[in-house]
Structure formats: structure tokens, C-alpha cells
Scaffold this motif. Structure first.
Motif, PDB file in Angstrom:
ATOM      1  N   GLU A   1       0.688   5.239  13.545  1.00  0.00           N
ATOM      2  CA  GLU A   1      -0.045   4.312  14.409  1.00  0.00           C
ATOM      3  C   GLU A   1       0.919   3.275  14.967  1.00  0.00           C
ATOM      4  OE1 GLU A   1      -3.532   0.890  14.062  1.00  0.00           O
ATOM      5  OE2 GLU A   1      -3.149   2.248  12.390  1.00  0.00           O
ATOM      6  N   PRO A   2       1.177   3.243  16.268  1.00  0.00           N
ATOM      7  CA  PRO A   2       2.138   2.273  16.817  1.00  0.00           C
ATOM      8  C   PRO A   2       1.619   0.846  16.694  1.00  0.00           C
ATOM      9  CG  PRO A   2       1.016   3.442  18.587  1.00  0.00           C
ATOM     10  CD  PRO A   2       0.606   4.106  17.313  1.00  0.00           C
ATOM     11  N   PRO A   3       2.344  -0.030  15.987  1.00  0.00           N
ATOM     12  CA  PRO A   3       1.891  -1.414  15.844  1.00  0.00           C
ATOM     13  C   PRO A   3       2.238  -2.242  17.077  1.00  0.00           C
ATOM     14  CG  PRO A   3       3.923  -1.109  14.642  1.00  0.00           C
ATOM     15  CD  PRO A   3       3.564   0.237  15.230  1.00  0.00           C
TER      16      PRO A   3
ATOM     17  N   SER B   1       2.338   5.677   9.273  1.00  0.00           N
ATOM     18  CA  SER B   1       1.082   6.414   9.350  1.00  0.00           C
ATOM     19  C   SER B   1       0.861   7.011  10.744  1.00  0.00           C
ATOM     20  CB  SER B   1      -0.098   5.511   8.999  1.00  0.00           C
ATOM     21  OG  SER B   1      -0.275   4.502   9.982  1.00  0.00           O
TER      22      SER B   1
ATOM     23  N   SER C   1       0.813  -1.219   0.000  1.00  0.00           N
ATOM     24  CA  SER C   1       0.000   0.000   0.000  1.00  0.00           C
ATOM     25  C   SER C   1       0.845   1.268   0.000  1.00  0.00           C
ATOM     26  CB  SER C   1      -0.935   0.000   1.216  1.00  0.00           C
ATOM     27  OG  SER C   1      -0.194   0.024   2.428  1.00  0.00           O
TER      28      SER C   1
ATOM     29  N   ARG D   1       3.914  -9.175  17.491  1.00  0.00           N
ATOM     30  CA  ARG D   1       3.141 -10.385  17.225  1.00  0.00           C
ATOM     31  C   ARG D   1       4.042 -11.604  17.351  1.00  0.00           C
ATOM     32  NH1 ARG D   1      -0.237 -10.115  11.774  1.00  0.00           N
ATOM     33  NH2 ARG D   1      -0.946 -12.090  12.663  1.00  0.00           N
TER      34      ARG D   1
ATOM     35  N   VAL E   1       3.913  -0.090   7.649  1.00  0.00           N
ATOM     36  CA  VAL E   1       2.857   0.805   7.169  1.00  0.00           C
ATOM     37  C   VAL E   1       2.220   1.548   8.349  1.00  0.00           C
ATOM     38  CG1 VAL E   1       0.613   0.917   6.018  1.00  0.00           C
ATOM     39  CG2 VAL E   1       2.398  -0.597   5.130  1.00  0.00           C
ATOM     40  N   GLN E   2       1.959   0.825   9.430  1.00  0.00           N
ATOM     41  CA  GLN E   2       1.374   1.457  10.614  1.00  0.00           C
ATOM     42  C   GLN E   2       2.313   2.497  11.216  1.00  0.00           C
ATOM     43  OE1 GLN E   2       0.303  -2.545  12.470  1.00  0.00           O
ATOM     44  NE2 GLN E   2      -1.407  -1.289  13.179  1.00  0.00           N
ATOM     45  N   LEU E   3       3.596   2.160  11.300  1.00  0.00           N
ATOM     46  CA  LEU E   3       4.571   3.101  11.854  1.00  0.00           C
ATOM     47  C   LEU E   3       4.601   4.403  11.062  1.00  0.00           C
ATOM     48  CD1 LEU E   3       7.630   0.809  12.697  1.00  0.00           C
ATOM     49  CD2 LEU E   3       6.328   2.184  14.335  1.00  0.00           C
TER      50      LEU E   3
ATOM     51  N   GLU F   1       3.326  -4.917   7.283  1.00  0.00           N
ATOM     52  CA  GLU F   1       2.134  -4.202   7.762  1.00  0.00           C
ATOM     53  C   GLU F   1       2.469  -3.305   8.950  1.00  0.00           C
ATOM     54  OE1 GLU F   1      -0.384  -7.506   8.503  1.00  0.00           O
ATOM     55  OE2 GLU F   1      -1.045  -7.708   6.414  1.00  0.00           O
ATOM     56  N   ALA F   2       3.391  -3.765   9.799  1.00  0.00           N
ATOM     57  CA  ALA F   2       3.811  -2.942  10.936  1.00  0.00           C
ATOM     58  C   ALA F   2       4.529  -1.682  10.457  1.00  0.00           C
ATOM     59  CB  ALA F   2       4.711  -3.753  11.866  1.00  0.00           C
TER      60      ALA F   2
END
Length: 362
Positions: free
Chosen positions: A331-333, A329, A100, A336, A325-327, A322-323
């Protein structure tokens, strides 16, 4: 060089030749604005006449505040990583996870190599970094990224609370594999580990070497095996490779009086090398020697269905992407942890001559 740079056509030159404003010319190249087909064709024709290739991507990156690049730090040289199916699967997963972003991947190594023109973790123009795999130099890489303020995600390893970790159940999984060997009746068990220090020291597993260990994955897998076989010795390999497994197993199997009936290898590539060493000595797998691996990959040339602890390598890579992408943006991932599964193949069986008192295998 300066004269050459000064003579290069610019976007302003193209705009003047096409009879449009520089902003219109920029939109014509990017395709992101309401520019008619006729205007776009005129701008591209002017660019072709002037030999203009397009806007400098470095300038675009400065305007966006992003390079459009995600770094991936490998624990070995790139050629060695591409010989390891686990690394390839994780890279596939990372690519899926960051799709993305529309970003590219830049492969870096943490081998400690330096040079005047080297692109390293200290200097690479990256927006974020994924630290891949089992590296004894993980702490050094993390410290370099913290100094630069580059967000990072680690695939395995002790990272600290500020860096999300995508991990697997190394200790519990190895314990399950060791329990299976014990259920088969094995007591003479040896271990071939992944590298435990930055120097990739090879040799017998010793308390001194383990105290100096900086590799969480190797230490966790060893701890899991020793929950079942507390006195198990073995060898430390210099890499996850068939060649290193072969070298380690030659040492473990050299003395018939001290040979184990089973070897736990911390990767499937190491396990393939163990099997090769056994075959060199005329030992049958699994009749004379049971072999347990870790990863769940297909090893080219291996004529066995390896008993192994299969890990979800692609899923781990995807979760790391995916983590990222979150970072980026804001957003703290969350970290897992994935679960490995025991796959029973044809490389393990009951020992022909079980022993009640296992020797100290070194």
C-alpha cells in the motif's frame, strides 16, 4: 570449516532421533502447528542431545522472502546519534510504528565509511529502510536503495515522488521564531546552521557554500530566518552538537563591535553550545544575548528553559514506521508534514542596546 559445518546436526537428524517427520519437528520448534506437548518435549529433548539449536533463521528468511529487518540510516556515527535526544525519540517512534511487523531494527550510518566486512546501505539484509535526519548525504543513500530495489521512507529531505517523506515545517517554523525575535526588537541576528554538505564544512555562511548545499533541512531553516533577517550571516557547524555550537559561537561573539544581540541555532544542542560560549565570555543570557533553538528537547546540563521551536520527534518516527508497514503490505503511503510550535523560555528577551542598522555578521 567445511568439515565442521558438515558435522553440525540438522533438523532431519533431530526428527530421526525423536521418531517424527521433519515437518513435525519443524512445527515443534516454531510452535505454529498442532503438535502435542509430549511430541514437542520429545523433539526438544532430541535436539538437546544432539546439540541442535534450532532452524537457521537465514533459511527461514529465504523461504519468506523477507529478512525481518528494517534498516535505519543515521547521518552520523551511532555513538553521536545516541547523544542526540531527537534521534533517540525518532528511533522510539519508528519502533512503535513497525511493531506490527515483529521486525528488528538495524542501525546503519551514511558517513561514507567502507571496509571489506562493513555492513552498509549497499549490502545490509533489510526489507525496508528509514532515512533519518537532516543528512547532506541523503541523495547518495536514496540512489543506493533505488539500485537495490529496497523500499524507503525519509524523515526530512528532498526524496523524489517515489519515496514518501515525513517532514516538518522547517522554513515556516524558523520564520515564526525569527519573527518573535524581531518583535522583541532584535536586528543584529546571527545564525548557526546544521551541516550543509557531505564534507561537513565548518566556517562562515557563504553564498558559495549555500550553492553547494545538499542538506534540505539546514537550507530550509536558513531560508526561514532570512525571510525576517535578509542580511543575517553566521556560521555553519560540522554536526548537531554542543561542541559544534560552542565553536561557532566563539567565532560569532569574539569581536564586541560585531556581536549579535541574538543567535538562531538550528538545533537545541547547537543552542546549548552557543549559551556556553556566551557564558565563557561573561555575557548574560538573555540580557546580553538571546538564543533561539530548534527541536524542543531537554539538554543535559543546560540551566535554562530554552526558547525553541519544538518538533514532534516521536510522532515523526512513528509515522515513518507506519509508512514502512504500508510499503511492505503493498500500500503506497502518503507523505506527511508535521507542525512545530514556538516555546518561549528564558533565553530570549528584548536587547539592551537595540540597533537600527545591523552589521554584516560573519
Amino acid at each position: 570449516m567445511q568439515a565442521e559445518a558438515a558435522s553440525r546436526p540438522t533438523l532431519a537428524d533431530v526428527a530421526a532421533r525423536a521418531g517424527v517427520s521433519p515437518s513435525t519437528a519443524s512445527l515443534a520448534f516454531s510452535g505454529s502447528g498442532p503438535v502435542s506437548d509430549a511430541t514437542k518435549e520429545r523433539v526438544l529433548a532430541a535436539a538437546s542431545e544432539l546439540g541442535y539449536a534450532g532452524p537457521d533463521p537465514r533459511a527461514r528468511s529465504l523461504r519468506r522472502g523477507r529478512s525481518g529487518i528494517v534498516g535505519v540510516v543515521l547521518e552520523e556515527r551511532v555513538r553521536a546519534a545516541f547523544l542526540d535526544p531527537v534521534k533517540i525519540q525518532m528511533l522510539d517512534g519508528i519502533s512503535e510504528g513497525i511493531a506490527s511487523l515483529g521486525a528488528g531494527l538495524l542501525l546503519l550510518t551514511d558517513t561514507g565509511a567502507e571496509g571489506e566486512n562493513a555492513v552498509s546501505i549497499e549490502s545490509a539484509p533489510v526489507d525496508a529502510v528509514v532515512l533519518i535526519g537532516c543528512s547532506p548525504r541523503l541523495a547518495d543513500s536514496i540512489e543506493a536503495l533505488r539500485r537495490r530495489g529496497i523500499p524507503a521512507v525519509a524523515i526530512e529531505g528532498a526524496t523524489g515522488e517515489d519515496i514518501p517523506e515525513i517532514s516538518i515545517d522547517n522554513r515556516a517554523a524558523t520564520r515564526r521564531g525569527a519573527e518573535y525575535l524581531r518583535e522583541l526588537g532584535h536586528t543584529r541576528v546571527a545564525i548557526v546552521t546544521l551541516p550543509v554538505d557531505a564534507a561537513r564544512t565548518r566556517g562562515p555562511i557563504t553564498d558559495e557554500l549555500l550553492r553547494a548545499s545538499t542538506a534540505a533541512t539546514a537550507s530550509q531553516r536558513l531560508a526561514g530566518a532570512r525571510e525576517i533577517f535578509p542580511t543575517a550571516g553566521g556560521r555553519v557547524a560540522g554536526a548537531s552538537s554542543i561542541e559544534e555550537g560552542l565553536e561557532a559561537a566563539r567565532a560569532l561573539l569574539a569581536d564586541p563591535a560585531e556581536r549579535p544581540t541574538a543567535i538562531i541555532a538550528q538545533s537545541d544542542l547547537l543552542a546549548a553550545g552557543v549559551i556556553q560560549a556566551a557564558e565563557e565570555l561573561g555575557l548574560a543570557v538573555p540580557a546580553d544575548l538571546s538564543v533561539l533553538g530548534f527541536d524542543g528537547i531537554r539538554v543535559d546540563g543546560l540551566q535554562h528553559d530554552l526558547t525553541t521551536l519544538a518538533q514532534p520527534s516521536v510522532a515523526k518516527g512513528r509515522a515513518a514506521g507506519e509508512a514502512v508497514v504500508q510499503l511492505l503490505s503493498g500500500e503506497p503511503p502518503a507523505s506527511r508534514c508535521f507542525t512545530s510550535t514556538l516555546h518561549v523560555g528564558d533565553t530570549t528577551a528584548r536587547p539592551l542596546h537595540p540597533a537600527s542598522d545591523p552589521p554584516g555578521i560573519r
